[in-house]
Design an enzyme around this catalytic site. Structure first.
Site, PDB file in Angstrom:
ATOM      1  N   THR A 257      45.683 -71.583 -20.172  1.00  0.00           N
ATOM      2  CA  THR A 257      45.292 -70.589 -20.970  1.00  0.00           C
ATOM      3  C   THR A 257      43.731 -71.172 -21.445  1.00  0.00           C
ATOM      4  OG1 THR A 257      46.070 -71.518 -23.054  1.00  0.00           O
ATOM      5  CG2 THR A 257      47.397 -70.180 -21.608  1.00  0.00           C
ATOM      6  N   THR A 290      49.252 -74.535 -21.586  1.00  0.00           N
ATOM      7  CA  THR A 290      48.285 -73.683 -22.766  1.00  0.00           C
ATOM      8  C   THR A 290      47.057 -74.634 -22.662  1.00  0.00           C
ATOM      9  OG1 THR A 290      48.698 -75.369 -24.508  1.00  0.00           O
ATOM     10  CG2 THR A 290      50.034 -73.207 -24.256  1.00  0.00           C
ATOM     11  N   ASP A 291      46.102 -74.528 -23.021  1.00  0.00           N
ATOM     12  CA  ASP A 291      44.988 -75.424 -23.465  1.00  0.00           C
ATOM     13  C   ASP A 291      45.190 -76.192 -24.579  1.00  0.00           C
ATOM     14  OD1 ASP A 291      42.745 -77.164 -23.175  1.00  0.00           O
ATOM     15  OD2 ASP A 291      41.435 -75.562 -23.002  1.00  0.00           O
ATOM     16  N   TYR A 292      44.640 -77.181 -25.096  1.00  0.00           N
ATOM     17  CA  TYR A 292      45.068 -78.132 -26.033  1.00  0.00           C
ATOM     18  C   TYR A 292      45.063 -77.440 -27.451  1.00  0.00           C
ATOM     19  CZ  TYR A 292      44.275 -82.916 -27.629  1.00  0.00           C
ATOM     20  OH  TYR A 292      44.647 -84.187 -28.203  1.00  0.00           O
TER      21      TYR A 292
END
Ligand code: BGC
Length: 749
Positions: A257, A290-292
């Site tokens: 994402t 997801t991203d971080y």
């Protein structure tokens, strides 16, 4: 709330998205077989074990955000982790894998992810530089080497390719992408997926690719990283999404994402993007990460009240693996108990993640990526370094070369290398340099010296100033060195950390006092070539006025200095072409070649007339357009011929031109094809890249280049949001860059 974007975009008819969704090679594997295994495993998993599979934690190395769970080893043993990132090296990875395999009830192996962005230990030029090669096979091969090295040290999942289109060089992450053009960006995106995943993910030298950051992360307001994206539906579909679609068609195994919102909906809660479009329309079969900490960030975005609400929005949107928020771990049980989340979505997520693990062969042998012999023998081989060196020569772009300042004439015996990037080993790596090591980098000084020895050339290096402060203390020494030399090379630019994530700039001039230093040196009148090291287009009109020659070298990775020296001494001839426009000033941004005409374009016969689309204080034209790049030789374009003056949807139009090498070097030219749809049901860009051909010509040689076009290439989102071509007149250009070329036209019936 989550359906806002769905409603907003529901009128979009993705006809092109439905068309033959050719799965890439890896999806040709017998998925039925996996599915049976995965289904039976899921049946015996407890709810907690399932949730554990949806948790991705950093091992504690190289983090780019807050570490939520430093206790990751304990959590692995408790079955609360499905994947780890930022852990590498066989012993370390094997230790962590052992915790999962030997100390949990079901022994499900972990995935090991890492940001393998432009090489693993053999670091290649940054992706933006690579895109300037326009060499798809070369880009694919670089990722194959990266995959091979990474899998030799335990990694089986690359957080790449980054396929975000961006028209804003203030945004530091342009360094990680393929530039501003959707067509070229899509070709490169697919090549990268092929490079990482190969013919089969099961091969122990390939790994899972992860296209990112879905979607439109490259269009933040004001070029500020993580900032709001406000984009029209048409632009999103036409310019920002196609590289992602190209990855899906190439069989990409996972997707990450993005941090931004689109039309008020952050990506990690965007049901339209992740379920309606990605899965239902595009037929994506992999898993979504997801991203971080992106699920957590739904709270500061202001769409979630608390962690539980954030988890609910994300899972219901189709987001499956939670990177670093641990929100699924802590909230999913309760969310299912209260009916806010349906367990079938959890099963689907677990199934997609387990399938990837099966495809990698982790259930056959969880340690198959932990092979010490490979770790010792297959990383940074001479062959990989040679390839990296060649890639440097192909990704540099010659921006200016008055009086054939380059290559360095044979007569030169004393070179002064001046500038803060002349011997900057760590900067050569660029950002996101995985396990690349500064000590493995060949700096420009190293490269010049090793080539210079053979030629009896002395190289004297003086730094002159720092990259980014205002001290002129070193100027005198630099001037003295230049006076003593018969040729000067200025090594200027940015530090590697001035581009990349969270590295947006509002001023794109050469930082610090570097321009001032360059002016002092150039004033001396010695033959002088500037080598630029930077991760994005810079605004360099003054430098361009004064410097006799400028070579854009980006950050070239471990072989930077050797590759640049090959070009400077004429062992190789520059052929790279820009994939991002170089603006004249920051006020022109966003600037890209495929702009619209608008109702009041500047009238070339009366350019001074005020009430036209222009600035009071700047031309509209950039300093260097998309597609631009010089060679040591010159190429002449002639004899443009079209195979027909009219085409229908069953025809292929052949566009031919004769290219002649009219200079004194053998060289390669990237011949570019652009079209302009003159009248559409909606406005169309003044030019759009639709093809290119790389042609190598010896001195004096001519070749005819043929590029094909069909009506499929002319499709866009019409007024009714159909992805279709429209009959009418099209102009066609074939030329050396986006601003010049031979022109003809044809009709589409
Ligand atoms: C970046 C991603 C990267 C992730 C893991 C994030 O901050 O946006 O591109 O893959 O960190 O390192």
């Amino acid at each position: 709330m989550k359906n806002q974007i769905h409603l907003f975009f529901s009128i979009a008819c993705f006809s092109f998205l439905f068309q033959s969704c050719n799965s890439g090679p890896n999806l040709k594997i017998d998925t039925n077989n996996y599915q049976k295994k995965v289904d039976s495993l899921i049946k015996i998993m407890t709810f907690d074990e399932k949730i554990g599979q949806l948790n991705l934690l950093a091992s504690g190395w190289d983090v780019t955000g807050p570490v939520m769970d430093p206790n990751y080893k304990q959590l692995i043993k408790q079955g609360k982790v499905g994947a780890i990132f930022n852990a590498y090296k066989v012993d370390y990875v094997a230790d962590l894998q052992r915790l999962a395999v030997e100390e949990t009830r079901l022994g499900i192996p972990l995935l090991f992810g890492y940001d393998v962005i432009h090489g693993y230990r053999t670091i290649f030029p940054i992706p933006l530089a690579q895109s300037c090669t326009w060499d798809l096979a070369m880009i694919e091969h670089s990722d194959r080497i990266a995959a091979s090295e990474a899998t030799a040290e335990g990694i089986n999942w690359a957080f790449a390719p980054m396929v975000d289109i961006s028209r804003d060089p203030r945004w530091g992450r342009v360094s990680e992408g393929a530039g501003e053009d959707t067509w070229l960006g899509s070709k490169i995106a697919a090549a990268r997926v092929r490079g990482f995943q190969g013919e089969s993910i099961y091969d122990e030298r390939t790994l899972l690719a992860c296209m990112k950051h879905f979607a439109a992360y490259g269009a933040p307001q004001a070029g500020r990283d993580y900032h709001t994206v406000d984009i029209s539906e048409r632009s999103l579909l036409e310019y920002y999404l196609p590289p992602f679609k190209a990855c899906v068609d190439a069989g990409v195994a996972s997707v990450m994402t993005s941090f931004n919102e689109i039309s008020g909906v952050p990506s990690s809660s965007n049901h339209w993007l992740y379920t309606d479009l990605l899965r239902d329309s595009w037929g994506f079969k992999g898993f979504v990460v997801t991203d971080y900490t992106s699920i957590y960030e739904l709270i500061p975005h202001g769409v979630a009240e608390d962690s539980a609400h954030a988890g609910e929005l994300a899972l219901n949107a189709g987001i499956q693996l939670d990177m670093q928020s641990s929100i699924y771990l802590k909230n999913l049980k309760n969310l299912v108990a209260t009916g806010k989340v349906n367990e079938t979505l959890i099963d689907k997520a677990v199934s997609d993640i387990l399938t990837a693990k099966y495809k990698l062969g982790l259930f056959d042998d969880p340690y198959r990526y932990c092979n010490k012999t490979r770790q010792e023998n297959e990383i940074m081989t001479q062959e990989s370094k040679d390839f990296a060196r060649q890639m440097v020569t192909k990704s540099c772009v010659l921006l200016k070369n008055d009086n054939q300042t380059l290559p360095i004439p044979e007569s030169v015996k004393k070179i002064a290398l001046i500038g803060p990037l002349g011997d900057a080993d760590v900067d050569m790596l660029g950002n996101w340099s995985a396990t690349g090591l500064a000590q493995n980098c060949v700096t420009l000084l190293d490269g010049l010296k090793s080539e210079g020895i053979n030629k009896n050339i002395q190289v004297h290096f003086v730094k002159g100033c720092n990259v980014n402060d205002d001290s002129t203390y070193g100027f005198n020494d630099a001037i003295k060195a230049a006076k003593n030399a018969d040729y000067v090379i200025l090594a200027l630019g940015e530090h590697r950390n001035m581009s990349g994530e969270a590295a947006s700039r509002t001023n794109l001039d050469l930082p610090g006092v570097q321009l001032h230093l360059a002016e002092k040196i150039i004033e001396l009148g010695k033959p002088t070539a500037v080598i630029l090291f930077n991760g994005r287009p810079l605004t360099i009109p003054e430098l361009n006025k004064k410097a006799p020659a400028i070579l854009e070298a980006w950050f070239g990775g471990v072989e930077s200095g050797n590759g640049i020296a090959d070009l400077l001494f004429g062992k190789a001839v520059p052929s790279g072409k820009l994939t991002m426009t170089f603006p004249l000033n920051v006020g022109q941004i966003p600037i890209h070649y495929n702009m619209k005409n608008n109702g009041r374009p500047v009238d070339p016969t009366n350019p001074e007339y005020q009430f036209r689309s222009k600035y009071l204080d700047s031309p509209n034209e950039p300093l260097f357009p998309f597609g631009y790049g010089l060679s040591y030789t010159t190429f002449e374009y002639s004899d443009l011929k079209l195979s027909a003056s009219e085409i229908t949807n069953t025809d292929t139009l052949l566009i031919q031109a004769r290219i002649t090498n009219t200079g004194n070097f053998d060289g390669e030219e990237i011949v570019q094809l652009y079209v302009h749809d003159l009248v559409g049901s909606v406005t169309r860009p003044v030019k759009e890249l639709k093809g290119f051909s790389k042609v190598f010509l010896t001195k004096g040689e001519s070749k005819t280049v043929t590029i094909k076009l069909t009506t499929n290439d002319l499709r866009f989102y019409t007024l009714d949001m159909l992805y279709a071509y429209e009959p009418g007149k099209f102009e066609v250009y074939i030329g050396p860059n986006s601003s010049t070329g031979l022109k003809d036209s044809f009709l589409v019936k």
